[in-house]
Structures are given as structure tokens and as C-alpha cells.
Motif scaffolding. Structure first.
Motif, short mmCIF file in Angstrom:
data_model
loop_
_atom_site.label_atom_id
_atom_site.label_comp_id
_atom_site.label_asym_id
_atom_site.label_seq_id
_atom_site.Cartn_x
_atom_site.Cartn_y
_atom_site.Cartn_z
N SER A 1 -0.55 47.11 59.20
CA SER A 1 -2.00 47.20 59.40
C SER A 1 -2.33 47.33 60.88
O SER A 1 -3.17 48.14 61.28
N TRP B 1 -10.74 56.82 52.67
CA TRP B 1 -10.50 55.43 53.06
C TRP B 1 -9.90 54.60 51.93
O TRP B 1 -9.03 53.75 52.17
N GLY C 1 -6.13 52.86 52.14
CA GLY C 1 -5.78 51.47 51.84
C GLY C 1 -4.71 51.37 50.78
O GLY C 1 -3.78 50.56 50.88
N ASN D 1 -10.99 43.88 61.62
CA ASN D 1 -10.47 44.86 60.67
C ASN D 1 -8.98 44.69 60.39
O ASN D 1 -8.54 44.84 59.25
N THR D 2 -8.18 44.39 61.42
CA THR D 2 -6.75 44.21 61.16
C THR D 2 -6.51 43.01 60.25
O THR D 2 -5.63 43.05 59.39
N THR E 1 -0.77 50.04 51.45
CA THR E 1 -0.24 48.93 50.67
C THR E 1 1.02 49.33 49.92
O THR E 1 1.98 48.55 49.85
N TYR F 1 -7.52 43.99 56.65
CA TYR F 1 -6.46 44.80 56.06
C TYR F 1 -5.28 43.92 55.65
O TYR F 1 -4.70 44.08 54.57
N SER F 2 -4.91 43.00 56.52
CA SER F 2 -3.79 42.12 56.24
C SER F 2 -4.05 41.24 55.02
O SER F 2 -3.20 41.10 54.14
N GLY G 1 -4.18 43.43 51.79
CA GLY G 1 -2.87 43.96 51.45
C GLY G 1 -1.90 42.91 50.94
O GLY G 1 -0.89 43.25 50.32
N PHE H 1 -9.73 47.73 48.37
CA PHE H 1 -10.14 48.50 49.54
C PHE H 1 -11.41 49.30 49.25
O PHE H 1 -12.21 49.55 50.17
N SER I 1 -4.75 46.98 45.09
CA SER I 1 -5.22 47.35 46.42
C SER I 1 -6.30 48.43 46.39
O SER I 1 -7.22 48.40 47.21
N TRP J 1 -3.94 50.58 62.66
CA TRP J 1 -5.24 50.44 63.33
C TRP J 1 -5.16 50.89 64.79
O TRP J 1 -6.08 51.56 65.28
#
Length: 442
Positions: free
Chosen positions: A136, A116, A120, A355-356, A124, A359-360, A363, A374, A370, A140
Motif C-alpha cells: 500500500s 479505483w 483496490g 490513505n495508506t 489485495t 488501504y492497509s 487489505g 474498496f 476487498s 501510494w
């Protein structure tokens, strides 16, 4: 011209879709599988909730070492090692031994930290600030197709069965193992990370390589910052709700005797969690550039409302003792299978929104670091999941829902605060840049 960086993201999504078709499906049915094994072999005392708790405890600890590993072998081979750990976990169910269950749960926890954090970092490195939301969301959506595919398979495999016999378990385990092998192969052929050349401008982000010791201390320093500690409340909530929908909720449905064909409903529940996840990921992937302009805060706020509604409906629809074993206890209303599956969809869609957007944000705001960002995300999230699985075997359903509601409220407020802070900083930076440009012209 082919956008090579986006092709890399698609390959990354494909590999995770395959590996987690295997693992998430197994996690969703682990309680059901182990209950059937125990009914055949009383000497087997493995507990699915404890197994999942061990995974996330080890996951959380080894997240601190993951940036150092990535600094030495890179994100690609970190993910390959992690993928092999997931494969080992699934294959181990062929030999139902209590000690083996907990051993492979420990191993997969280490692998999870590798895969994981590597993911991430790789995502990125293939993204600019302009396209991080799109990438992202697409990643996802592809990842969460695993919930749809795997649980559709489980639905047909478990159809008409009240107990999951050995032959059925064997077919399910070997099929999921084969899918995981394909996912590891895709990771092996991942190209080197690259950004699209047309975006190699002020939007492009570069991460300066660090040595393993510097990477570790960099992660610790980042964790101590105010914004990251606030975000950690959000991360913790996503771990709590991840544990609930991935290991507890479907089991609650399978243990509720008021439902006909309740074992089949376990697969359908997982399937609709996946539908919600894929829909959310696809929506924010397609509309990534527009949602970035609106801000991430309204999406996260909407996700909280969706989750709050789902918790209330679950409170009404399922018995309080349903997380433990088969129960004919009454709920506040007559238990309705359609409503239970609708709540599965709401849980998945809300989780995708959270989660999206995480991530956004990571990132873009933490583009230059990153890997540690992450790692902290997955550390805190896995702590939340581990806590959920530890109390899942002893805390009644209503108590679990109350915890989720409290931390969902706090986590949403924390995320919105950090998002507003980032907006203010960006506005201030643009204002200073404009003043500097005007001064140069004069």
C-alpha cells in the motif's frame, strides 16, 4: 527468485502514476484554466468546481456497480476502461464547450469507479496480510509522484504568465494526454494477479469470485455493518480534504493578489502537496512491517494533528474570499508564500498518512471481500469530495476550514475505534488458536 507479486504492484503504481500525473495536474489547474478561457470567450460558462463535483457525484453512485463489473471482466480491464475515461476528460479541454465539460465530467465519474475499485482489488490479490502495508505504501508513493511530476511541468509552463493563453493551454493539454496514454498502455500489459509462493500460508488471503448480483448485494451488506459505517466517517473526511487540497487550496493561492507570481505558485503548491504525499507513502512503504506492529492508529492520530496545524496556518495566511476569484482582501497576517507552500506539504503528508493506513486496514481486515470494501471506501470518499466542490464556490475559506476540522476529528476517532476493535479480535483469535494447539498436543 523475483517476487512477481511485488513486480505487479510496481507496474500498478507506474500506471497510476502516469494516468494521475495527467488527471491530478489538470484538476489542480482546472479553475485557473477555465478562468482564462472565460476571459477570452464570455460564452463559455463552465465552472471548475461544478465539474469536479459532478465527477465525484457520479463516481459515488457508480461505485456500487463497480464490484459487479469486476466480477464479470476482472480488475485489469475495469482499470483499462477507467483509464480511457480519464484520457477523454483531459483531451476534451482542447474544445472548450460548457456542455462538453459537464458531459466528460460525468463519463470520468463512471471511469473513476472502475479504475479505483479495480485497483483496490488488484492490490489485495497481489498482497498477503504480511505485506499489505508495504504494498500500500509503495503504491501510494508511486501514485503521488504524479503530483510532483505534473505540477513541476505546470510551474515551468505557467512561469511568468498572469493569464494562461490558448497556446500554453494547448501544450499543457496535449502533453498531459500523451502521459495518460502511456498509463493506459501499462494497464493493458498488467500480468495476472499472483501472490508470492513463500507466503501462501495462513497469512495469504483469497477472495472467492462472485457473480455480479451477488457482488452488489454483498457490498450493500458490508456497508451496513457497524465497523464499516464507522469507517465511512473517516472515508468521508478523506473526501472532503481531497476536494480541498486538489481543487480549492491551490486556487486560493492563485487568487491571492498579495503573492507575487501567484500563478506560478499554483504549480509549486501542487508540487509540494505531491512531495508530502510521496514522502508519506515511501515512509510507510519502507517501514510497513514495523508500522503494522505499532498499529495504524498512532499514524492516523498524527495525520490529524498535521492537518489541524495546516488548517490553522491557512486560516491565518489566506484571505477569506480567496476560493472565488482574484482578491486583494487582507488575511489575519501578511500573506506569506513560503508559509502557503509549507501548508501544501502538510496537506499532502497528512493525506498520505490517512490513505495508506486505510488501504492497509481494508487489505487486511477485509481481505476476503476487498472489491466491495474498496468500492465503499471510494463511494464515501467521493461523496465527501463532491460535497466539498459543491460548497467551494459559495462558502468562504474559513467556513470550509471549520468543516474540515470537525469531520477530521470525527473521522480520526472512528478509525481508531475500528483499529482497536480489529486488534482485540486478532488477539482473541490468537489466544483461541494457542489453546487449540495446546489441547492437540496433550
Amino acid at each position: 527468485m523475483i517476487d512477481k507479486s511485488f513486480v505487479n504492484v510496481l507496474l500498478l503504481g507506474l500506471s497510476f502514476m502516469l494516468i494521475f500525473t495527467a488527471f491530478q495536474t489538470m484538476g489542480n489547474i482546472e479553475k485557473t484554466i477555465l478562468s482564462s478561457i472565460t476571459s477570452e470567450d464570455p460564452t463559455f460558462t463552465g465552472n471548475a468546481y461544478y465539474s469536479l463535483a459532478i465527477i465525484y457525484v457520479v463516481f459515488s453512485i457508480f461505485n456500487w456497480a463497480a464490484p459487479s463489473v469486476i466480477s464479470v471482466i476482472g480488475p485489469k480491464f475495469s482499470m483499462v476502461l477507467g483509464g480511457c475515461a480519464y484520457l477523454l476528460f483531459i483531451v476534451s479541454f482542447i474544445i472548450p464547450k460548457t456542455w462538453l465539460l459537464y458531459l466528460v465530467s460525468t463519463i470520468i465519474g463512471i471511469g473513476a469507479a472502475m479504475i479505483w475499485t479495480g485497483q483496490g482489488n488488484y492490490l489485495t490479490l497481489n498482497s498477503t496480510k504480511r505485506h499489505i502495508s508495504r504494498n500500500s505504501g509503495v503504491f501510494w508513493a508511486m501514485l503521488q509522484l504524479s503530483m510532483f511530476i505534473g505540477n513541476l511541468f505546470v510551474y515551468f509552463a505557467f512561469k511568468g504568465k498572469d493569464k494562461i493563453d490558448k497556446s500554453t493551454r494547448t501544450v499543457v493539454i496535449w502533453t498531459l494526454s500523451a502521459v495518460a496514454v502511456c498509463g493506459v498502455f501499462v494497464l493493458l500489459i498488467l500480468p495476472r494477479a499472483t501472490k508470492e509462493s513463500e507466503d501462501d500460508d495462513e497469512d495469504a488471503v483469497e477472495e472467492v469470485p462472485e457473480g455480479p448480483i451477488a457482488a452488489f448485494f454483498g457490498a450493500v451488506r458490508l456497508f451496513m455493518t457497524k465497523d464499516m459505517q464507522l469507517l465511512s466517517i473517516t472515508f468521508l473526511y478523506t473526501g472532503l480534504e481531497l476536494g480541498f487540497f486538489s481543487g480549492v487550496y491551490s486556487s486560493c493561492i492563485g487568487f491571492t493578489q498579495a503573492f507575487e507570481n501567484r500563478k506560478e505558485l499554483v504549480g509549486i503548491s501542487g508540487l509540494f502537496i505531491g512531495v508530502g504525499e510521496v514522502l508519506g507513502g515511501a515512509l510507510f512503504g519502507i517501514l510497513g512491517s514495523k508500522t503494522t506492529k505499532w498499529g495504524r492508529d498512532p499514524i492516523v492520530g498524527g495525520a490529524f494533528i498535521i492537518h489541524a496545524v495546516s488548517y490553522f496556518l491557512i486560516f491565518l495566511n489566506l484571505p477569506n474570499s480567496s476560493p472565488f476569484n482574484d482578491t486583494n482582501e487582507s488575511a489575519y497576517m501578511t500573506s506569506n508564500a513560503i508559509l502557503a507552500i509549507f501548508c501544501s506539504f502538510l496537506l499532502g503528508f497528512g493525506d498520505s498518512c490517512y490513505n495508506t493506513q486505510i488501504y492497509s486496514l481494508l487489505g487486511s481486515v477485509y481481505a476476503d471481500k476487498s472489491a466491495p470494501a474498496f468500492a465503499i471506501f471510494k463511494f464515501t470518499q467521493s461523496v465527501g469530495a463532491a460535497v466539498c466542490f459543491f460548497y467551494a464556490d459559495s462558502l468562504v475559506l474559513y467556513g470550509q476550514l471549520a468543516i474540515l476540522l470537525v469531520f477530521g476529528t470525527l473521522g480520526t476517532i472512528s478509525f481508531i475505534w475500528v483499529e482497536w476493535t480489529a486488534k482485540k479480535q486478532n488477539t482473541l483469535k490468537r489466544s483461541e488458536d494457542e489453546k487449540g494447539s495446546a489441547a492437540n498436543l496433550t
